[in-house]
Design a protein around this motif. Structure first.
Motif, PDB file in Angstrom:
ATOM      1  N   PHE A  41      -7.557 -11.769  -2.512  1.00  0.00           N
ATOM      2  CA  PHE A  41      -7.736 -10.978  -3.724  1.00  0.00           C
ATOM      3  C   PHE A  41      -7.305  -9.538  -3.497  1.00  0.00           C
ATOM      4  O   PHE A  41      -6.738  -8.898  -4.397  1.00  0.00           O
ATOM      5  CB  PHE A  41      -9.197 -11.019  -4.174  1.00  0.00           C
ATOM      6  N   GLN A  42      -7.578  -8.980  -2.315  1.00  0.00           N
ATOM      7  CA  GLN A  42      -7.198  -7.598  -2.015  1.00  0.00           C
ATOM      8  C   GLN A  42      -5.681  -7.436  -2.034  1.00  0.00           C
ATOM      9  O   GLN A  42      -5.158  -6.423  -2.513  1.00  0.00           O
ATOM     10  CB  GLN A  42      -7.767  -7.169  -0.666  1.00  0.00           C
ATOM     11  N   VAL A  43      -4.965  -8.427  -1.507  1.00  0.00           N
ATOM     12  CA  VAL A  43      -3.497  -8.379  -1.537  1.00  0.00           C
ATOM     13  C   VAL A  43      -2.999  -8.442  -2.979  1.00  0.00           C
ATOM     14  O   VAL A  43      -2.068  -7.720  -3.371  1.00  0.00           O
ATOM     15  CB  VAL A  43      -2.907  -9.531  -0.702  1.00  0.00           C
ATOM     16  N   LEU A  44      -3.613  -9.302  -3.775  1.00  0.00           N
ATOM     17  CA  LEU A  44      -3.239  -9.402  -5.188  1.00  0.00           C
ATOM     18  C   LEU A  44      -3.504  -8.084  -5.907  1.00  0.00           C
ATOM     19  O   LEU A  44      -2.693  -7.637  -6.732  1.00  0.00           O
ATOM     20  CB  LEU A  44      -4.020 -10.534  -5.848  1.00  0.00           C
ATOM     21  N   ALA A  45      -4.632  -7.442  -5.599  1.00  0.00           N
ATOM     22  CA  ALA A  45      -4.968  -6.165  -6.241  1.00  0.00           C
ATOM     23  C   ALA A  45      -3.940  -5.093  -5.898  1.00  0.00           C
ATOM     24  O   ALA A  45      -3.533  -4.313  -6.775  1.00  0.00           O
ATOM     25  CB  ALA A  45      -6.363  -5.713  -5.814  1.00  0.00           C
ATOM     26  N   LEU A  46      -3.506  -5.032  -4.652  1.00  0.00           N
ATOM     27  CA  LEU A  46      -2.479  -4.064  -4.271  1.00  0.00           C
ATOM     28  C   LEU A  46      -1.155  -4.354  -4.976  1.00  0.00           C
ATOM     29  O   LEU A  46      -0.429  -3.424  -5.354  1.00  0.00           O
ATOM     30  CB  LEU A  46      -2.282  -4.083  -2.749  1.00  0.00           C
TER      31      LEU A  46
ATOM     32  N   ASN B  69     -11.949   0.777  -8.467  1.00  0.00           N
ATOM     33  CA  ASN B  69     -11.124  -0.411  -8.720  1.00  0.00           C
ATOM     34  C   ASN B  69      -9.643  -0.090  -8.797  1.00  0.00           C
ATOM     35  O   ASN B  69      -8.799  -0.983  -8.620  1.00  0.00           O
ATOM     36  CB  ASN B  69     -11.567  -1.093 -10.021  1.00  0.00           C
ATOM     37  N   ILE B  70      -9.287   1.171  -9.084  1.00  0.00           N
ATOM     38  CA  ILE B  70      -7.870   1.534  -9.180  1.00  0.00           C
ATOM     39  C   ILE B  70      -7.440   2.413  -8.010  1.00  0.00           C
ATOM     40  O   ILE B  70      -6.399   3.063  -8.078  1.00  0.00           O
ATOM     41  CB  ILE B  70      -7.592   2.259 -10.517  1.00  0.00           C
TER      42      ILE B  70
ATOM     43  N   TYR C 243       0.826  -1.211   0.000  1.00  0.00           N
ATOM     44  CA  TYR C 243       0.000   0.000   0.000  1.00  0.00           C
ATOM     45  C   TYR C 243       0.858   1.258   0.000  1.00  0.00           C
ATOM     46  O   TYR C 243       0.593   2.206  -0.752  1.00  0.00           O
ATOM     47  CB  TYR C 243      -0.922  -0.026   1.211  1.00  0.00           C
ATOM     48  N   ILE C 244       1.876   1.287   0.847  1.00  0.00           N
ATOM     49  CA  ILE C 244       2.772   2.447   0.877  1.00  0.00           C
ATOM     50  C   ILE C 244       3.543   2.554  -0.434  1.00  0.00           C
ATOM     51  O   ILE C 244       3.775   3.661  -0.948  1.00  0.00           O
ATOM     52  CB  ILE C 244       3.735   2.356   2.072  1.00  0.00           C
TER      53      ILE C 244
ATOM     54  N   TYR D 153      -8.907  -1.470  -1.244  1.00  0.00           N
ATOM     55  CA  TYR D 153      -8.482  -2.809  -0.854  1.00  0.00           C
ATOM     56  C   TYR D 153      -7.823  -2.805   0.528  1.00  0.00           C
ATOM     57  O   TYR D 153      -7.993  -3.753   1.297  1.00  0.00           O
ATOM     58  CB  TYR D 153      -7.524  -3.357  -1.911  1.00  0.00           C
ATOM     59  N   TYR D 154      -7.093  -1.743   0.838  1.00  0.00           N
ATOM     60  CA  TYR D 154      -6.415  -1.699   2.126  1.00  0.00           C
ATOM     61  C   TYR D 154      -7.419  -1.566   3.268  1.00  0.00           C
ATOM     62  O   TYR D 154      -7.204  -2.126   4.350  1.00  0.00           O
ATOM     63  CB  TYR D 154      -5.424  -0.542   2.150  1.00  0.00           C
TER      64      TYR D 154
END
Length: 372
Positions: A345-350, A319-320, A264-265, A325-326
């Motif tokens: 999925f949230q980790v994959l998106a990040l 979505n972007i 995220y950072i 997600y975080y």
């Protein structure tokens, strides 16, 4: 010395002329308020519609099907799964539904017995206290409508029993706190990175970088690493403060939130550098970061209201937005505790967003280095 209106007018003309020369800042100053007004006017909604709903029907009778049809006829619920094999608790764990209804095998028979109430159970995800209360109210109202239809021929009753998962006390802090953690660390990493990058263009020191032996990738990673460390320190302090002052503690496996914080950072820092390369002016970089990294995160991340409430025309923007997600990851870490099963999925998106923002910043640096 007396005040001269001509001098005031001349100063006003000069400021307007300078602002007109900086077309990017002028554009941002004029159009950002319009965009924000549209966001606040169309995106903000505290109503909850199209709630993902699952129904496990163990009765399989015309009466139970009529009960299910009552939920289908409302515009509040979106039934994503129903039948005797539906595992409502598992769907709640995965975050696929916000609530689920379980109809017991004796439902129809109990309704036919005079003086006895038929019991059903609804499981509600209590992570979002406000939404949970609304969902419970909608389910009760729908059940009452079903009972009123039955009373046309009899006086049978249906007794609805609710059970809230993850946040049974509906504590607002458990909903607001994890989301606030995500929003708190959203602004400064990209802002610092964007200002540092724009400052080099303003002062012309970026030419020294282009003339050195550093490659664009080395320059980007070296700059990003410094602000990433600052951002990770912010994450550490914020989580520590949440524990000391608000009593928020991890309720499950902490590894997803640790990995996602790193990603995220990184998303924020790479995005800030990309904006700094494009704006090249610190004032414009501040506005661009404030709008894209903070205000969009605040409005379109699900922090204040469900993403499903946002109109379809602009919902895709969420979505972007990494904060979307975080926030789901922080709420799982502090409230749900499902772990990797529910938030992989949230980790994959990040991961994908961090890679995308890195590529955008790297491509911009490479292009400008070739042009210099």
């Amino acid at each position: 010395m007396p005040t001269r209106p001509k001098r005031i007018f001349a100063q006003t003309v000069k400021e307007l002329t300078q602002l007109g020369r900086d077309r990017l800042t002028l554009t941002l100053a004029l159009f950002l308020p319009l965009i924000l007004l549209l966001l606040f006017g169309f995106a903000v909604s505290l109503e909850v519609n199209k709630i993902n709903f699952a129904i496990q029907d163990l009765d399989l009778t015309p009466t139970s099907r009529e009960y299910i049809a009552t939920f289908e006829r409302t515009n509040k619920f979106s039934i994503v799964a129903f039948g005797p094999q539906v595992n409502v608790p598992r769907l709640l764990d995965k975050g696929s539904v916000a609530a689920g209804l379980i109809i017991p095998p004796e439902f129809s028979r109990d309704l036919k017995r005079s003086g006895r109430a038929a019991e059903v159970q609804i499981l509600v995800d209590g992570t979002d206290a406000n939404t949970a209360n609304i969902v419970r109210g909608y389910a009760k109202a729908t059940t009452n409508a079903f009972v009123e239809n039955l009373r046309g021929s009899s006086h049978l009753l249906v007794k609805l029993q609710s059970r809230l998962w993850y946040n049974p006390g509906l504590e607002t802090l458990k909903y607001i706190g994890p989301g606030a953690i995500a929003i708190t660390v959203t602004l400064f990493p990209p802002l610092l990175a964007g200002l540092a990058t724009a400052k080099e263009y303003e002062q012309g020191t970026i030419l020294q970088v282009y003339a050195s032996s550093l490659t664009g990738t080395e320059y980007l990673l070296g700059k990003a690493a410094a602000f990433w460390l600052v951002g990770m320190a912010e994450v550490l302090f914020v989580h520590l403060e949440a524990w000391l002052f608000f009593g928020l503690r991890f309720v499950g496996d902490p590894t997803p939130i640790i990995l996602s914080s790193i990603l995220y950072i990184a998303c924020g820092v790479f995005w800030g550098i990309f904006l700094g390369c494009n704006t090249k002016v610190q004032s414009a970089a501040i506005q661009a970061v404030a709008f894209t990294a903070f205000l969009l995160s605040l409005q379109l991340s699900g922090f204040i209201y469900p993403i499903a409430n946002i109109p379809t025309g602009i919902r895709w923007v969420s979505n972007i937005i990494p904060a979307r997600y975080y926030i789901e990851l922080t709420r799982d870490a502090y409230v749900r505790g499902v772990g990797w099963l529910g938030i992989w999925f949230q980790v994959l998106a990040l991961t994908l967003l961090a890679s995308l923002f890195f590529f955008l910043a790297w491509r911009k640096l490479q292009k400008m280095q070739l042009e210099s």
